[in-house]
Design an enzyme around this catalytic site. Structure first.
Site, short mmCIF file in Angstrom:
data_model
loop_
_atom_site.label_atom_id
_atom_site.label_comp_id
_atom_site.label_asym_id
_atom_site.label_seq_id
_atom_site.Cartn_x
_atom_site.Cartn_y
_atom_site.Cartn_z
N ASP A 131 33.38 43.33 32.56
CA ASP A 131 34.24 42.11 32.63
C ASP A 131 34.16 41.34 31.17
OD1 ASP A 131 35.12 39.63 33.91
OD2 ASP A 131 33.14 38.77 33.72
N ASP A 163 34.64 37.28 30.46
CA ASP A 163 34.19 35.98 30.51
C ASP A 163 32.59 36.00 31.15
OD1 ASP A 163 36.60 35.22 29.35
OD2 ASP A 163 37.29 34.23 31.28
#
Length: 268
Positions: free
Chosen positions: A17, A19
């Site tokens: 991922d 962020d």
């Protein structure tokens, strides 16, 4: 048993991922800044996005906000030529790259050196995922795809929105096309919203987890990595952001106050 002639043996991969996992804060704020500089959004809209970015740092994402962002971005890019957004990419990368965690890059490259495929998996656009993967020498990016007709974005989706269950759909599609064995693969994320992705692989790792995800990780015996500490400075910035939205302070909008600061960190 060896695979039949012409059949590729399944490989493991590592999915990261973006962020608050690969980077401190949200990449979306840098897209918002570039959109403002390009005249696509107003100063008021940018100020709102600055504030939402700080809320994200403090509280994480929610399903309602994710749906709102997707809808708003679709409306914003509808009718925009593809090359206009492509020309914004250097400004977005200039904000994202300094905020990448060196420890997470080292993990990603260590996976590559061990023979795994490495991918960025993000709710951001497919174009941004591809560009970031290229710059970081990853094997690819998995982002949210937008429909393009005659060289312009329509504002409609061209695939799953890479959020919650949408990420799993994208991963399974990628696994089928690239002969990836999800059962021997790794996934890294900070958010409870990525539980479907974490549970879709054999080796889930949580990074800077929110409270809910931290509790689940402890119950499941998953590895927990802490890199981002939200200290007093971030809380002060959050207060200033609220004042900017309510009182129209221009300093935040013009970038004089740092946004998405890393806060205190400790290495893996």
């Amino acid at each position: 048993m060896a695979p039949a002639a012409g059949v590729t043996a399944p490989r493991a991969a590592a999915f990261f991922d973006l962020d608050k996992t690969m980077m401190a804060g949200s990449s979306g704020i840098f897209f918002a800044r570039a959109a403002y500089e390009s005249g696509m959004i107003s100063r008021r809209r940018l100020a709102h996005d600055v504030y939402e970015n700080l809320r994200f740092r403090l509280r994480g994402s929610t399903d309602d906000r994710a749906d709102e962002v997707r809808k708003r971005v679709g409306e914003m890019i509808a009718g925009v030529p593809v090359h206009v957004l492509a020309r914004m990419s250097p400004r977005v990368l200039a904000g994202v790259l300094p905020r990448l965690y060196p420890q997470m890059l080292e993990r990603a490259w260590a996976h590559q050196d061990a023979g795994l495929l490495v991918y960025i998996v993000t709710a951001a656009s497919q174009e941004m995922a591809d560009l970031l993967a290229h710059v970081l020498s990853f094997d690819g990016g998995v982002g949210s795809r937008s429909e393009i007709v005659d060289g312009r974005y329509t504002g409609r989706a061209a695939g799953p929105f890479n959020y919650r269950d949408g990420k799993v759909l994208s991963l399974r599609e990628l696994a089928a096309s690239e002969a990836i064995d999800l059962g021997t693969s790794y996934a890294y994320s900070d958010s409870e919203s990525d539980l479907p992705m974490l549970r879709a692989v054999g080796h889930p790792v949580v990074v800077n987890p929110d409270a809910h995800l931290r509790r689940i990780a402890r119950e499941e015996g998953w590895e927990i990595v802490h890199l981002d500490r939200l200290g007093r400075r971030l809380k002060i910035i959050a207060g200033l952001a609220g004042a900017a939205v309510l009182g129209g302070l221009g300093g935040l909008v013009r970038g004089r106050i740092p946004i998405g600061d890393r806060g205190d960190r400790r290495s893996i």
